[in-house]
Design a protein around this motif. Structure first.
Motif, PDB file in Angstrom:
ATOM      1  N   LYS A  52    -112.649   0.701  -2.531  1.00 13.26           N
ATOM      2  CA  LYS A  52    -112.029  -0.577  -2.170  1.00 13.26           C
ATOM      3  C   LYS A  52    -113.052  -1.574  -1.629  1.00 13.26           C
ATOM      4  CE  LYS A  52    -107.502   1.401  -0.987  1.00 13.26           C
ATOM      5  NZ  LYS A  52    -106.504   1.622   0.099  1.00 13.26           N
ATOM      6  N   TYR A  53    -114.112  -1.050  -1.004  1.00 20.44           N
ATOM      7  CA  TYR A  53    -115.130  -1.918  -0.404  1.00 20.44           C
ATOM      8  C   TYR A  53    -116.519  -1.527  -0.920  1.00 20.44           C
ATOM      9  CZ  TYR A  53    -111.581  -3.763   2.725  1.00 20.44           C
ATOM     10  OH  TYR A  53    -110.467  -4.387   3.225  1.00 20.44           O
ATOM     11  N   PRO A  54    -116.825  -1.889  -2.166  1.00 16.74           N
ATOM     12  CA  PRO A  54    -118.091  -1.472  -2.777  1.00 16.74           C
ATOM     13  C   PRO A  54    -119.332  -2.070  -2.134  1.00 16.74           C
ATOM     14  CG  PRO A  54    -116.949  -3.072  -4.166  1.00 16.74           C
ATOM     15  CD  PRO A  54    -115.994  -2.680  -3.083  1.00 16.74           C
ATOM     16  N   ASP A  55    -119.170  -3.148  -1.354  1.00 18.14           N
ATOM     17  CA  ASP A  55    -120.323  -3.767  -0.705  1.00 18.14           C
ATOM     18  C   ASP A  55    -120.584  -3.206   0.692  1.00 18.14           C
ATOM     19  OD1 ASP A  55    -120.787  -5.420  -2.898  1.00 18.14           O
ATOM     20  OD2 ASP A  55    -119.421  -6.956  -2.151  1.00 18.14           O
ATOM     21  N   THR A 110    -107.732   7.069   5.518  1.00 20.82           N
ATOM     22  CA  THR A 110    -108.135   5.994   4.611  1.00 20.82           C
ATOM     23  C   THR A 110    -107.847   4.634   5.234  1.00 20.82           C
ATOM     24  OG1 THR A 110    -107.718   7.378   2.660  1.00 20.82           O
ATOM     25  CG2 THR A 110    -107.826   5.001   2.314  1.00 20.82           C
ATOM     26  N   GLN A 111    -106.679   4.496   5.836  1.00 19.59           N
ATOM     27  CA  GLN A 111    -106.314   3.245   6.501  1.00 19.59           C
ATOM     28  C   GLN A 111    -107.310   2.916   7.604  1.00 19.59           C
ATOM     29  OE1 GLN A 111    -102.545   3.276   8.525  1.00 19.59           O
ATOM     30  NE2 GLN A 111    -102.639   1.114   9.076  1.00 19.59           N
ATOM     31  N   ARG A 112    -107.705   3.934   8.354  1.00 26.82           N
ATOM     32  CA  ARG A 112    -108.658   3.743   9.451  1.00 26.82           C
ATOM     33  C   ARG A 112    -109.988   3.205   8.921  1.00 26.82           C
ATOM     34  NH1 ARG A 112    -108.711   8.872  11.597  1.00 26.82           N
ATOM     35  NH2 ARG A 112    -106.877   8.186  12.750  1.00 26.82           N
ATOM     36  N   LEU A 113    -110.504   3.828   7.875  1.00 32.15           N
ATOM     37  CA  LEU A 113    -111.807   3.426   7.342  1.00 32.15           C
ATOM     38  C   LEU A 113    -111.750   2.058   6.673  1.00 32.15           C
ATOM     39  CD1 LEU A 113    -113.213   6.765   5.847  1.00 32.15           C
ATOM     40  CD2 LEU A 113    -113.412   5.872   8.166  1.00 32.15           C
ATOM     41  N   THR A 114    -110.686   1.789   5.935  1.00 34.42           N
ATOM     42  CA  THR A 114    -110.577   0.488   5.273  1.00 34.42           C
ATOM     43  C   THR A 114    -110.399  -0.624   6.303  1.00 34.42           C
ATOM     44  OG1 THR A 114    -108.200   0.859   4.897  1.00 34.42           O
ATOM     45  CG2 THR A 114    -109.688   1.399   3.097  1.00 34.42           C
ATOM     46  N   SER A 115    -109.702  -0.336   7.389  1.00 32.47           N
ATOM     47  CA  SER A 115    -109.554  -1.322   8.461  1.00 32.47           C
ATOM     48  C   SER A 115    -110.911  -1.679   9.056  1.00 32.47           C
ATOM     49  CB  SER A 115    -108.621  -0.784   9.550  1.00 32.47           C
ATOM     50  OG  SER A 115    -108.576  -1.665  10.654  1.00 32.47           O
ATOM     51  N   LEU A 116    -111.745  -0.672   9.257  1.00 33.32           N
ATOM     52  CA  LEU A 116    -113.074  -0.906   9.809  1.00 33.32           C
ATOM     53  C   LEU A 116    -113.936  -1.707   8.834  1.00 33.32           C
ATOM     54  CD1 LEU A 116    -113.657   2.636  11.338  1.00 33.32           C
ATOM     55  CD2 LEU A 116    -113.308   0.512  12.625  1.00 33.32           C
ATOM     56  N   ALA A 117    -113.879  -1.359   7.552  1.00 29.40           N
ATOM     57  CA  ALA A 117    -114.650  -2.098   6.545  1.00 29.40           C
ATOM     58  C   ALA A 117    -114.159  -3.539   6.448  1.00 29.40           C
ATOM     59  CB  ALA A 117    -114.544  -1.393   5.197  1.00 29.40           C
ATOM     60  N   LYS A 118    -112.860  -3.721   6.509  1.00 29.87           N
ATOM     61  CA  LYS A 118    -112.274  -5.063   6.428  1.00 29.87           C
ATOM     62  C   LYS A 118    -112.755  -5.943   7.569  1.00 29.87           C
ATOM     63  CE  LYS A 118    -107.797  -7.410   6.060  1.00 29.87           C
ATOM     64  NZ  LYS A 118    -106.320  -7.223   6.064  1.00 29.87           N
ATOM     65  N   GLN A 119    -112.962  -5.342   8.733  1.00 24.94           N
ATOM     66  CA  GLN A 119    -113.440  -6.100   9.890  1.00 24.94           C
ATOM     67  C   GLN A 119    -114.913  -6.473   9.775  1.00 24.94           C
ATOM     68  OE1 GLN A 119    -111.941  -4.511  13.822  1.00 24.94           O
ATOM     69  NE2 GLN A 119    -111.155  -2.950  12.449  1.00 24.94           N
ATOM     70  N   LYS A 129    -122.169   4.950  -5.352  1.00 24.34           N
ATOM     71  CA  LYS A 129    -123.367   4.167  -5.073  1.00 24.34           C
ATOM     72  C   LYS A 129    -123.427   3.671  -3.639  1.00 24.34           C
ATOM     73  CE  LYS A 129    -124.057   2.566  -9.827  1.00 24.34           C
ATOM     74  NZ  LYS A 129    -124.136   1.373 -10.721  1.00 24.34           N
ATOM     75  N   ASN A 130    -122.292   3.636  -2.963  1.00 22.01           N
ATOM     76  CA  ASN A 130    -122.278   3.120  -1.597  1.00 22.01           C
ATOM     77  C   ASN A 130    -121.883   4.173  -0.570  1.00 22.01           C
ATOM     78  OD1 ASN A 130    -119.650   3.076  -2.728  1.00 22.01           O
ATOM     79  ND2 ASN A 130    -118.950   1.557  -1.231  1.00 22.01           N
ATOM     80  N   VAL A 131    -122.109   5.460  -0.910  1.00 27.12           N
ATOM     81  CA  VAL A 131    -121.778   6.551   0.020  1.00 27.12           C
ATOM     82  C   VAL A 131    -123.003   7.434   0.254  1.00 27.12           C
ATOM     83  CG1 VAL A 131    -120.369   8.600   0.427  1.00 27.12           C
ATOM     84  CG2 VAL A 131    -119.347   6.581  -0.633  1.00 27.12           C
ATOM     85  N   ALA A 185    -113.388  13.351   3.490  1.00 30.47           N
ATOM     86  CA  ALA A 185    -113.864  13.226   2.109  1.00 30.47           C
ATOM     87  C   ALA A 185    -112.970  12.324   1.263  1.00 30.47           C
ATOM     88  CB  ALA A 185    -114.003  14.604   1.472  1.00 30.47           C
ATOM     89  N   THR A 186    -111.687  12.602   1.244  1.00 30.89           N
ATOM     90  CA  THR A 186    -110.767  11.799   0.432  1.00 30.89           C
ATOM     91  C   THR A 186    -110.747  10.359   0.904  1.00 30.89           C
ATOM     92  OG1 THR A 186    -109.369  13.710  -0.064  1.00 30.89           O
ATOM     93  CG2 THR A 186    -108.371  11.525  -0.295  1.00 30.89           C
ATOM     94  N   ALA A 187    -110.713  10.168   2.219  1.00 30.92           N
ATOM     95  CA  ALA A 187    -110.644   8.827   2.794  1.00 30.92           C
ATOM     96  C   ALA A 187    -111.903   8.012   2.490  1.00 30.92           C
ATOM     97  CB  ALA A 187    -110.424   8.914   4.301  1.00 30.92           C
ATOM     98  N   VAL A 188    -113.070   8.638   2.619  1.00 31.42           N
ATOM     99  CA  VAL A 188    -114.319   7.932   2.344  1.00 31.42           C
ATOM    100  C   VAL A 188    -114.385   7.531   0.875  1.00 31.42           C
ATOM    101  CG1 VAL A 188    -116.825   8.217   2.159  1.00 31.42           C
ATOM    102  CG2 VAL A 188    -115.652   8.898   4.252  1.00 31.42           C
TER     103      VAL A 188
END
Length: 348
Positions: A120-123, A89-98, A137-139, A111-114
């Protein structure tokens, strides 16, 4: 094409983000810092990582195609041994944050991480390969009809065996890999009921190394070859390299998986014993998701690749396979019947 914002940040922010990726166990194709706007496509690898000559490398090929066509930033991040869902989850959120968009988790283990990162990042558009459980809606759930390609692999095995014994090696004993086994067994039985299929799973869980241990794959294949299997189909990720090595040593046929393994440079010394590969176009799925975001119409929900769409099938790089008229006729007939619905391929 979208304009990609690449505003430089202060050195402290860049260092912070570099440390964040390091904590996630990642390496990337291009360094990037947090930016407003879209950086482009990011993928996070499954167990086995980049260089597995199979599943993960196919995802990377899709990333490379998107990078070349759209001219934007990309990054690919490796897993770490023994990591938790929180790490993913940290890995994916870090990428989205960037600012990466889309962000793709390669493999059902994400699955859980996505799900958590998407909340956290609906856009940001997220993709997950080989999982159809996330409804957001965003997966985009990027899944395949692996059983259909495996059925064709079964036809090829049944037509190629001289001992009437063939093998199947699955990486981990889970429903996803059961689809490969079920389709393969059905294809064998429908082609020649006299052919026996030997099946073995390497581990019960991925954490035990079922997808990342070539030595386990080699031992399993050697056991089946000792029992007269002269065609062995593997659905085992990186472990499958051991299956192919054992097949070459035993002078029998191997059937690869996910990518066209006859063409893989790391397997070149074994390629004369790779009959074909049951492919699923992970590269196209990853690229198509990136293109949908690039076009402003992000794909969401279940996105399935099947035989009719040309996203699963058999590779024909080996001339001995491609030029075998009887074999090709049998495969073409089976393919047409699957697409028409005359043949219903089992998934378990």
């Amino acid at each position: 094409m979208r304009r990609v914002s690449r505003l430089a940040l202060a050195g402290a922010a860049t260092t912070s983000l570099a440390l964040a990726l390091t904590a996630c166990g990642g390496t990337s194709t291009s360094a990037s810092s947090e930016a407003d706007g879209n950086q482009g496509l990011a993928i996070a690898y499954d167990i086995g990582g980049k260089g597995d000559q199979s599943f993960n490398d196919a995802a990377y090929a899709g990333l490379e195609q998107a990078k070349k066509e759209f001219g934007y930033e990309t990054t690919d991040v490796e897993p770490t041994e023994g990591e938790t869902d929180a790490d993913k989850t940290q890995r994916l959120t870090s990428l989205a944050k960037q600012g990466y968009n889309p962000v793709v988790g390669v493999g059902y283990a994400y699955a859980t991480a996505v799900k958590e990162a998407a909340e956290k990042y609906p856009d940001t558009t997220f993709g997950i390969v080989d999982d159809a459980t996330i409804e957001a809606k965003n997966v985009a759930d990027l899944v395949f009809s692996e059983e259909q390609a495996s059925y064709l692999a079964g036809v090829a095995a049944a037509k190629s065996t001289k001992t009437n014994t063939v093998g199947f090696v699955g990486g981990v004993d889970i429903p996803l890999i059961h689809k490969f086994e079920a389709g393969y067994k059905q294809g064998v039985a429908d082609t020649n009921p006299k052919v026996k299929v030997l099946s073995q799973y390497l581990t019960q869980t991925a954490e035990e190394g079922g997808f990342s241990s070539p030595d386990k794959g080699k031992t399993a294949a050697e056991s089946q070859i000792e029992k007269k299997a002269d065609v062995v189909y593997q659905a085992a990720g990186l472990s499958g390299q051991g299956v192919i090595e054992a097949a070459a040593a035993g002078k029998v046929w191997a059937i690869g998986v996910d990518s066209d393994q006859y063409q893989q440079e790391a397997l070149a010394k074994y390629k004369n014993h790779i009959l074909t590969s049951a492919t699923k176009d992970v590269a196209k799925a990853v690229y198509n998701l990136a293109k949908s975001v690039e076009d402003g119409k992000p794909a969401t929900g279940i996105v399935r690749g099947d035989l009719k769409a040309g996203q699963v099938g058999l590779a024909d790089s080996n001339p001995k396979f491609k030029n075998n008229t009887e074999l090709q006729t049998a495969i073409t007939t089976a393919k047409e019947k699957i697409i028409s619905g005359e043949i219903k391929v089992k998934t378990s």
